[in-house]
Design a protein around this motif. Structure first.
Motif, PDB file in Angstrom:
ATOM      1  N   ASP A  80     -10.548  -2.055   5.306  1.00  0.00           N
ATOM      2  CA  ASP A  80     -10.563  -2.163   3.848  1.00  0.00           C
ATOM      3  C   ASP A  80      -9.668  -1.129   3.180  1.00  0.00           C
ATOM      4  OD1 ASP A  80     -12.345  -4.287   3.838  1.00  0.00           O
ATOM      5  OD2 ASP A  80     -14.114  -3.001   3.705  1.00  0.00           O
ATOM      6  N   ARG A  81      -9.363  -0.048   3.871  1.00  0.00           N
ATOM      7  CA  ARG A  81      -8.468   0.954   3.306  1.00  0.00           C
ATOM      8  C   ARG A  81      -7.081   0.385   3.042  1.00  0.00           C
ATOM      9  NH1 ARG A  81      -7.625   5.236   7.268  1.00  0.00           N
ATOM     10  NH2 ARG A  81      -6.090   5.869   5.729  1.00  0.00           N
ATOM     11  N   ILE A 137      -6.508   1.746  10.383  1.00  0.00           N
ATOM     12  CA  ILE A 137      -6.197   0.530   9.620  1.00  0.00           C
ATOM     13  C   ILE A 137      -5.496  -0.505  10.486  1.00  0.00           C
ATOM     14  CG2 ILE A 137      -4.965  -0.433   7.635  1.00  0.00           C
ATOM     15  CD1 ILE A 137      -5.113   2.300   6.314  1.00  0.00           C
ATOM     16  N   GLU A 170     -14.549  -0.330   7.255  1.00  0.00           N
ATOM     17  CA  GLU A 170     -14.021   0.440   6.122  1.00  0.00           C
ATOM     18  C   GLU A 170     -12.584   0.860   6.392  1.00  0.00           C
ATOM     19  OE1 GLU A 170     -18.403   0.564   5.912  1.00  0.00           O
ATOM     20  OE2 GLU A 170     -16.968   0.926   7.530  1.00  0.00           O
ATOM     21  N   GLN A 171     -12.247   1.075   7.650  1.00  0.00           N
ATOM     22  CA  GLN A 171     -10.865   1.409   7.998  1.00  0.00           C
ATOM     23  C   GLN A 171      -9.923   0.268   7.614  1.00  0.00           C
ATOM     24  OE1 GLN A 171      -9.339   4.035   9.058  1.00  0.00           O
ATOM     25  NE2 GLN A 171     -10.995   5.401   9.601  1.00  0.00           N
ATOM     26  N   LYS A 215       0.827  -1.214   0.000  1.00  0.00           N
ATOM     27  CA  LYS A 215       0.000   0.000   0.000  1.00  0.00           C
ATOM     28  C   LYS A 215       0.856   1.258   0.000  1.00  0.00           C
ATOM     29  CE  LYS A 215      -3.055   2.596   3.129  1.00  0.00           C
ATOM     30  NZ  LYS A 215      -2.114   3.539   3.764  1.00  0.00           N
ATOM     31  N   LYS A 271      -8.938   5.116  -4.450  1.00  0.00           N
ATOM     32  CA  LYS A 271      -9.258   6.544  -4.388  1.00  0.00           C
ATOM     33  C   LYS A 271      -8.220   7.369  -5.143  1.00  0.00           C
ATOM     34  CE  LYS A 271     -11.859   7.090  -0.051  1.00  0.00           C
ATOM     35  NZ  LYS A 271     -11.802   7.694   1.315  1.00  0.00           N
ATOM     36  N   GLY A 319      -7.290  10.734   6.594  1.00  0.00           N
ATOM     37  CA  GLY A 319      -6.605   9.475   6.863  1.00  0.00           C
ATOM     38  C   GLY A 319      -6.864   8.992   8.277  1.00  0.00           C
ATOM     39  N   ASP A 320      -5.909   8.257   8.831  1.00  0.00           N
ATOM     40  CA  ASP A 320      -6.065   7.659  10.146  1.00  0.00           C
ATOM     41  C   ASP A 320      -6.121   8.710  11.252  1.00  0.00           C
ATOM     42  OD1 ASP A 320      -6.023   5.017   9.292  1.00  0.00           O
ATOM     43  OD2 ASP A 320      -3.845   4.971   9.230  1.00  0.00           O
ATOM     44  N   LEU A 342      -7.975  11.379   1.542  1.00  0.00           N
ATOM     45  CA  LEU A 342      -6.896  10.436   1.292  1.00  0.00           C
ATOM     46  C   LEU A 342      -5.573  11.038   1.726  1.00  0.00           C
ATOM     47  CD1 LEU A 342      -5.817   7.811  -0.004  1.00  0.00           C
ATOM     48  CD2 LEU A 342      -5.689   9.061  -2.165  1.00  0.00           C
ATOM     49  N   VAL A 402      -9.104   0.388  -0.726  1.00  0.00           N
ATOM     50  CA  VAL A 402      -9.835   1.650  -0.812  1.00  0.00           C
ATOM     51  C   VAL A 402      -8.904   2.828  -1.059  1.00  0.00           C
ATOM     52  CG1 VAL A 402     -11.251   3.279   0.494  1.00  0.00           C
ATOM     53  CG2 VAL A 402     -11.802   0.838   0.547  1.00  0.00           C
ATOM     54  N   ASP A 403      -7.829   2.959  -0.271  1.00  0.00           N
ATOM     55  CA  ASP A 403      -6.963   4.133  -0.395  1.00  0.00           C
ATOM     56  C   ASP A 403      -6.322   4.218  -1.779  1.00  0.00           C
ATOM     57  OD1 ASP A 403      -7.589   4.895   2.135  1.00  0.00           O
ATOM     58  OD2 ASP A 403      -5.533   4.952   2.891  1.00  0.00           O
TER      59      ASP A 403
END
Length: 435
Positions: free
Chosen positions: A415-416, A389, A412-413, A22, A52, A120-121, A96, A48-49
């Motif tokens: 899945d990023r 994440i 969803e976090q 990633k 995007k 982001g996080d 993002l 996801v990230d």
């Protein structure tokens, strides 16, 4: 908001292949803006990230073709710079964190780059000063709209210079390198990040025609060139996912083989798990984790003092793995201090582990002492929410080892950063459903 329902307490078995990295993908994808020629990138993770960022590039006017799973071609020969000032970009870019690395290549090739304050996080402050101070030293003018949280840099011409970075920021180094490759003259970057993913970016840029020396060290020399050409690039496997699978195998007393891990790029990661007493076997370019039926014991320092595991710039231990190491330590025999130096909010997820019965003392926002159960007491299933994440995956590992059925919200976090994680876990025997 998506949810995982996990029935824990089952041993897993089989092989699992890590996705493309990633953190490398976010750098490499931004670099396609440096040339009007075709760039082919392979082993792109379907997360996801990253998706995007691909959408952002397409909105910028980059021509994108999907060749196959994880393989795309990009051609940035007709970039729409007006999009950078649009309300849509201000909305899309904000969601993002990696969008900050669009600025370097845009500034380098087109003389201007803009970005909304990235999200982001929620793991603490993540400064952007290193990025923009580097651009300013190359000759750019910086401006910031406080009402819209909108950053901008502009320059008629970038000129190479010497700079000593205030921190060895990976994304900051990547951004400055991408700005410097088309600058006039020589740029020297000291205290540069030297992570494998940054090395991958530099090697790709060299294949495109850039002149970079010192790759793999903290002292980079860049001779600016007039233009860059196309190339093909393949991502490394994701080292954080590899560490996640090592931790999962230990916590669930499972026998797993992690395929094609690029051992030479893992740095301290195998050693960190070995310090917790986990057997990490090298089989060619694979990692084999045998079943730890008798548990695993923390290795104290040679003077008998308590082990401390801390993050540090490469070749130190990546901070992204500390959450996973902390969870793994909850079932070790012995005690360990986890010291998260970089982010002051990343350890706050331990309250969920306390609810599950873990023995953890949160000393301050950066340090936690973990007293392992040695599997004498299993973690208990509970309901929890993923805050980011890495904490999300750590809680997932805890749930897979716990007795009973756990629920994790806000997946969803997860899945990023993790591709089809529930499907891949089911393939090795995990009882996990996406609700």
């Amino acid at each position: 908001m998506g949810t995982f329902r996990i029935e824990g307490g089952h041993q897993l078995t089989g092989e699992i292949t890590p996705q493309g990295a990633k953190n490398e993908a976010l750098q490499i994808l931004c670099a396609v803006l440096l040339t009007p020629e075709k760039v082919t990138i392979n082993n792109i993770p379907d997360i996801v990230d990253v998706n995007k960022l691909i959408d952002l590039l397409e909105d910028l006017g980059v021509k994108i073709q999907k060749k196959g799973p994880g393989s795309y071609t990009f051609k940035a020969d007709d970039v729409n710079l007006d999009y950078l000032q649009s309300d849509q970009f201000k909305q899309d870019g904000r969601g993002l964190r990696g969008s900050i690395m669009l600025v370097g290549p845009l500034l380098s090739r087109f003389g201007k780059g803009y970005i909304p304050k990235p999200g982001g996080d929620k793991i603490g402050r993540r400064r952007l000063d290193t990025h923009f101070e580097g651009f300013i030293k190359l000759g750019a003018t910086f401006r910031y709209n406080r009402e819209e949280y909108f950053y901008g840099v502009e320059a008629k011409k970038l000129v190479g210079t010497y700079m000593l970075l205030d921190e060895a920021s990976v994304t900051g180094t990547a951004n400055i390198v991408m700005a410097a490759v088309l600058a006039e003259g020589k740029t020297t970057i000291y205290n540069a990040a030297c992570e494998p993913y940054l090395q991958q970016l530099c090697k790709m840029l060299v294949r495109m025609g850039a002149k970079i020396s010192g790759i793999g060290s903290n002292l980079l020399h860049i001779e600016g060139v007039d233009s860059l050409g196309g190339t093909e690039h393949t991502m490394l496997p994701d080292m954080i996912e590899i560490g996640s699978w090592i931790g999962l195998a230990a916590m669930t007393k499972s026998e797993l083989t992690i395929k094609n891990v690029s051992w030479d790029d893992l740095g301290q990661i195998p050693l960190a798990f070995e310090k917790l007493g986990i057997t990490v076997e090298r089989q060619n370019d694979d990692i084999h984790i045998p079943r730890h039926d008798k548990g695993y014991q923390v290795q104290n320092y040679i003077d008998g003092s308590i082990l401390t595991i801390a993050d540090a710039p490469w070749p130190g231990l990546t901070p992204d793995l500390l959450s996973i190491l902390l969870v793994v330590a909850t079932q070790a025999k012995g005690e360990v201090v986890i010291h998260q130096k970089m982010f002051e909010s990343r350890l706050f997820f331990v309250d969920k582990l306390l609810d599950m019965g873990a023995k953890i003392i949160l000393c301050d926002p950066h340090r936690a002492t973990v007293i392992g159960h040695n599997f004498q007491s299993t973690l208990k299933a509970t309901v929890m929410t993923s805050p980011d994440i890495r904490a999300g995956v750590s809680l997932l590992i805890a749930a897979l080892s716990a007795r009973g059925t756990s629920t994790i919200h806000n997946i969803e976090q997860i899945d990023r950063g993790y591709e089809n994680i529930d499907g891949r876990l089911r393939a090795i025997g995990a009882k996990i459903d996406r609700v």
